[in-house]
Scaffold this motif. Structure first.
Motif, PDB file in Angstrom:
ATOM      1  N   LYS A  78       0.836  -1.195   0.000  1.00 29.03           N
ATOM      2  CA  LYS A  78       0.000   0.000   0.000  1.00 29.03           C
ATOM      3  C   LYS A  78       0.877   1.253   0.000  1.00 29.03           C
ATOM      4  CE  LYS A  78      -3.569  -2.728   0.619  1.00 29.03           C
ATOM      5  NZ  LYS A  78      -4.603  -2.952  -0.419  1.00 29.03           N
ATOM      6  N   PRO A  79       0.550   2.238  -0.833  1.00 31.16           N
ATOM      7  CA  PRO A  79       1.337   3.481  -0.818  1.00 31.16           C
ATOM      8  C   PRO A  79       1.134   4.243   0.491  1.00 31.16           C
ATOM      9  CG  PRO A  79      -0.594   3.717  -2.231  1.00 31.16           C
ATOM     10  CD  PRO A  79      -0.533   2.275  -1.822  1.00 31.16           C
ATOM     11  N   VAL A  80       2.194   4.885   0.948  1.00 33.47           N
ATOM     12  CA  VAL A  80       2.175   5.599   2.225  1.00 33.47           C
ATOM     13  C   VAL A  80       2.458   7.078   2.005  1.00 33.47           C
ATOM     14  CG1 VAL A  80       3.259   5.855   4.484  1.00 33.47           C
ATOM     15  CG2 VAL A  80       2.878   3.573   3.537  1.00 33.47           C
ATOM     16  N   VAL A  81       1.569   7.923   2.531  1.00 36.49           N
ATOM     17  CA  VAL A  81       1.783   9.362   2.616  1.00 36.49           C
ATOM     18  C   VAL A  81       2.146   9.669   4.074  1.00 36.49           C
ATOM     19  CG1 VAL A  81       0.763  11.647   2.374  1.00 36.49           C
ATOM     20  CG2 VAL A  81       0.126   9.820   0.776  1.00 36.49           C
ATOM     21  N   LEU A  82       3.359  10.125   4.303  1.00 39.52           N
ATOM     22  CA  LEU A  82       3.806  10.462   5.659  1.00 39.52           C
ATOM     23  C   LEU A  82       3.767  11.971   5.823  1.00 39.52           C
ATOM     24  CD1 LEU A  82       5.015   9.847   8.424  1.00 39.52           C
ATOM     25  CD2 LEU A  82       7.273   9.725   7.351  1.00 39.52           C
ATOM     26  N   ILE A  83       2.926  12.449   6.759  1.00 38.03           N
ATOM     27  CA  ILE A  83       2.844  13.872   7.079  1.00 38.03           C
ATOM     28  C   ILE A  83       3.647  14.105   8.344  1.00 38.03           C
ATOM     29  CG2 ILE A  83       1.318  15.815   7.568  1.00 38.03           C
ATOM     30  CD1 ILE A  83      -0.922  14.320   6.148  1.00 38.03           C
ATOM     31  N   GLN A  84       4.763  14.821   8.221  1.00 39.58           N
ATOM     32  CA  GLN A  84       5.646  15.028   9.358  1.00 39.58           C
ATOM     33  C   GLN A  84       5.396  16.404   9.965  1.00 39.58           C
ATOM     34  OE1 GLN A  84       7.375  12.584  10.549  1.00 39.58           O
ATOM     35  NE2 GLN A  84       8.253  13.751  12.238  1.00 39.58           N
ATOM     36  N   HIS A  85       5.041  16.427  11.249  1.00 38.86           N
ATOM     37  CA  HIS A  85       4.668  17.661  11.928  1.00 38.86           C
ATOM     38  C   HIS A  85       5.811  18.269  12.733  1.00 38.86           C
ATOM     39  CE1 HIS A  85       0.186  17.151  11.360  1.00 38.86           C
ATOM     40  NE2 HIS A  85       0.605  15.919  11.129  1.00 38.86           N
ATOM     41  N   ILE A  86       6.674  17.437  13.338  1.00 34.93           N
ATOM     42  CA  ILE A  86       7.714  17.955  14.231  1.00 34.93           C
ATOM     43  C   ILE A  86       9.055  17.318  13.896  1.00 34.93           C
ATOM     44  CG2 ILE A  86       6.063  18.389  16.095  1.00 34.93           C
ATOM     45  CD1 ILE A  86       7.185  15.874  17.486  1.00 34.93           C
ATOM     46  N   ALA A  87      10.118  17.924  14.432  1.00 26.80           N
ATOM     47  CA  ALA A  87      11.468  17.353  14.291  1.00 26.80           C
ATOM     48  C   ALA A  87      11.992  17.038  15.686  1.00 26.80           C
ATOM     49  CB  ALA A  87      12.375  18.331  13.540  1.00 26.80           C
ATOM     50  N   ALA A  88      13.069  17.681  16.116  1.00 29.20           N
ATOM     51  CA  ALA A  88      13.623  17.419  17.443  1.00 29.20           C
ATOM     52  C   ALA A  88      12.866  18.213  18.508  1.00 29.20           C
ATOM     53  CB  ALA A  88      15.101  17.782  17.480  1.00 29.20           C
ATOM     54  N   ILE A  89      12.843  17.685  19.726  1.00 25.61           N
ATOM     55  CA  ILE A  89      12.258  18.390  20.875  1.00 25.61           C
ATOM     56  C   ILE A  89      13.369  18.630  21.892  1.00 25.61           C
ATOM     57  CG2 ILE A  89      10.570  18.312  22.736  1.00 25.61           C
ATOM     58  CD1 ILE A  89       8.909  16.407  21.043  1.00 25.61           C
ATOM     59  N   PRO A  90      13.745  19.887  22.143  1.00 28.88           N
ATOM     60  CA  PRO A  90      14.817  20.172  23.116  1.00 28.88           C
ATOM     61  C   PRO A  90      14.314  20.092  24.546  1.00 28.88           C
ATOM     62  CG  PRO A  90      14.049  22.202  22.138  1.00 28.88           C
ATOM     63  CD  PRO A  90      13.295  21.099  21.454  1.00 28.88           C
ATOM     64  N   PHE A  91      14.117  18.871  25.040  1.00 29.58           N
ATOM     65  CA  PHE A  91      13.669  18.680  26.406  1.00 29.58           C
ATOM     66  C   PHE A  91      14.654  19.303  27.397  1.00 29.58           C
ATOM     67  CE2 PHE A  91      11.550  15.002  24.346  1.00 29.58           C
ATOM     68  CZ  PHE A  91      10.262  15.209  24.799  1.00 29.58           C
ATOM     69  N   ARG A  92      14.174  19.601  28.587  1.00 28.98           N
ATOM     70  CA  ARG A  92      15.048  20.115  29.642  1.00 28.98           C
ATOM     71  C   ARG A  92      16.055  19.064  30.068  1.00 28.98           C
ATOM     72  NH1 ARG A  92      11.890  22.759  34.457  1.00 28.98           N
ATOM     73  NH2 ARG A  92      10.809  20.765  34.237  1.00 28.98           N
ATOM     74  N   SER A  93      15.641  17.798  30.065  1.00 30.84           N
ATOM     75  CA  SER A  93      16.519  16.710  30.472  1.00 30.84           C
ATOM     76  C   SER A  93      17.508  16.355  29.359  1.00 30.84           C
ATOM     77  CB  SER A  93      15.689  15.471  30.818  1.00 30.84           C
ATOM     78  OG  SER A  93      16.487  14.308  30.846  1.00 30.84           O
ATOM     79  N   PRO A  94      18.827  16.366  29.628  1.00 29.43           N
ATOM     80  CA  PRO A  94      19.801  15.961  28.605  1.00 29.43           C
ATOM     81  C   PRO A  94      19.564  14.536  28.112  1.00 29.43           C
ATOM     82  CG  PRO A  94      20.912  17.059  30.423  1.00 29.43           C
ATOM     83  CD  PRO A  94      19.496  16.829  30.862  1.00 29.43           C
ATOM     84  N   ALA A  95      19.133  13.659  29.007  1.00 30.45           N
ATOM     85  CA  ALA A  95      18.887  12.273  28.606  1.00 30.45           C
ATOM     86  C   ALA A  95      17.742  12.189  27.598  1.00 30.45           C
ATOM     87  CB  ALA A  95      18.579  11.416  29.834  1.00 30.45           C
ATOM     88  N   LEU A  96      16.668  12.961  27.835  1.00 34.54           N
ATOM     89  CA  LEU A  96      15.545  12.951  26.906  1.00 34.54           C
ATOM     90  C   LEU A  96      15.914  13.604  25.573  1.00 34.54           C
ATOM     91  CD1 LEU A  96      12.482  13.748  29.198  1.00 34.54           C
ATOM     92  CD2 LEU A  96      13.060  11.575  28.103  1.00 34.54           C
ATOM     93  N   ARG A  97      16.737  14.661  25.627  1.00 33.00           N
ATOM     94  CA  ARG A  97      17.188  15.288  24.378  1.00 33.00           C
ATOM     95  C   ARG A  97      17.984  14.299  23.541  1.00 33.00           C
ATOM     96  NH1 ARG A  97      18.506  19.791  27.633  1.00 33.00           N
ATOM     97  NH2 ARG A  97      20.740  19.353  27.401  1.00 33.00           N
TER      98      ARG A  97
END
Length: 376
Positions: A112-131
């Motif tokens: 099946k063909p896929v259309v990917l709609i991308q809304h966000i990129a990186a999230i600079p969380f406060r936590s270095p581990a989460l970043r």
């Protein structure tokens, strides 16, 4: 065309991505397609003629990280497989969700063909581990998902640049979210910013500042709290829901209005002085476009103000650092004092939003691209 939409939640959850998915599904119906929508069963199902596949999931990570991540069980995976198999094309909203990844795998297995709609990129969380975790996830998941998609759509040029580079590594389409102009329109000139809805019982104040979004870390709730404490002469009206509780801040100028219908939200846009979104990791929040259509000045976290390069002239971007709420609040405070649109600028912004942001145009292009990919 039987078109399957996959998102992490249904629109009743209140987030921007699921609201976009809902608008598009309703437009698909009006354009003659047969939509089906698969998402976590944790919220109320959408109204209307949209066929739904409610996936039984658990979501233990949102309270810990602020990032919603519904995890489907075996039954949900089977249901998603069957929905993909009976579709003609699959539209996936954002790459990093587990349901999105499973949907991509199933689509490839069933051709099946896929259309990917991308809304966000990186999230600079406060936590270095989460970043670090977010960076690794984009490398290991988002970029391979973009490579695997038959059609790549970005709702923000800054997100496109972050994930595909300039010049872009792969072909893509930049499509901005739409705005319902029957709901989101400017107030009469003599009423602008003067009369908040009476049922909120708001006392007089110097300025009314509106926030709309999920009550999670990445939306800048700690910055709003610091800002409200520093600006007692202003009222801060917060619309949304989530694990954080603004009503518990103990600040008399903060009003937690909870979830609001689109009609009620449009009334708020027309009765406050500005929209403030001290958020990080955003693409192009739908509420910015709605506020523009209502003629409302907007302050938002950089670089979301450059998501639509042609609209950047009307939007005020502020550098937001979640690890420094006080410093970010000071920058937002300075922006509040200087964020003024002249009458001609306001009119130009309203006209641009009305002409540029259309759900029907967006849905038509998605269906065209899906049909083209299907015929390859």
């Amino acid at each position: 065309m039987n078109i399957l939409t996959i998102s992490h939640f249904y629109e009743a959850h209140g987030g921007g991505i699921e609201r976009v998915a809902g608008h598009l599904c309703h437009q698909f119906i009006q354009l003659g397609a047969t939509p089906q929508w698969a998402a976590s069963a944790s919220d109320a199902l959408p109204d209307g003629d949209i066929k739904t596949t409610a996936l039984r999931c658990v979501d233990p990570l949102e309270k810990l990280t602020g990032l919603p991540m519904p995890l489907p069980g075996p039954g949900a995976i089977c249901a998603l497989r069957d929905a993909v198999r009976h579709s003609d094309a699959v539209v996936i909203h954002d790459a990093l969700y587990i349901t999105s990844i499973i949907g991509m795998i199933m689509a490839k297995l069933h051709g099946k063909p896929v259309v990917l709609i991308q809304h966000i990129a990186a999230i600079p969380f406060r936590s270095p581990a989460l970043r670090l975790l977010m960076q690794l996830a984009n490398q290991a998941v988002t970029r391979p998902m973009l490579w695997a998609a038959d059609v790549r759509i970005f709702i923000s040029d800054t997100v496109r640049h972050d994930l595909l580079g300039t010049p872009a590594r792969y072909p893509y389409k930049l499509l901005f979210n739409g705005v319902d102009s029957t709901l989101f329109y400017p107030p009469a000139f003599e009423e602008a910013g003067r009369y908040p809805p009476a049922h909120y019982h708001l006392p007089p104040c110097a300025r009314r500042i509106l926030f709309v979004g999920r009550y999670v870390e990445k939306k800048g709730l700690s910055i709003l709290r610091a800002l409200a404490a520093a600006r007692p002469e202003c009222q801060f009206l917060l619309v949304g829901s989530g694990p954080l509780r603004p009503a518990e801040w103990g600040l008399g100028n903060v009003y937690d209005l909870g979830f609001q219908t689109p009609t009620a939200l449009a009334e708020l846009y027309r009765s406050v002085d500005l929209l403030l979104l001290p958020t990080v990791g955003e693409g192009y929040p739908l509420v910015i476009q709605e506020a523009m259509a209502c003629g409302l000045p907007v302050i938002c976290g950089a670089p979301a103000h450059r998501a639509d390069p042609k609209a950047a002239t009307w939007l005020r971007g502020v550098n937001i650092d979640l690890s420094d709420p006080q410093g970010s609040a000071q920058r937002c405070s300075a922006a509040i004092d200087s964020c003024v649109l002249a009458a001609h600028e306001r009119e130009a912004m309203i006209g641009y939003a009305k002409a540029r942001y259309s759900w029907r145009t967006m849905a038509q292009e998605i269906l065209r691209l899906a049909q083209s990919a299907r015929c390859r």
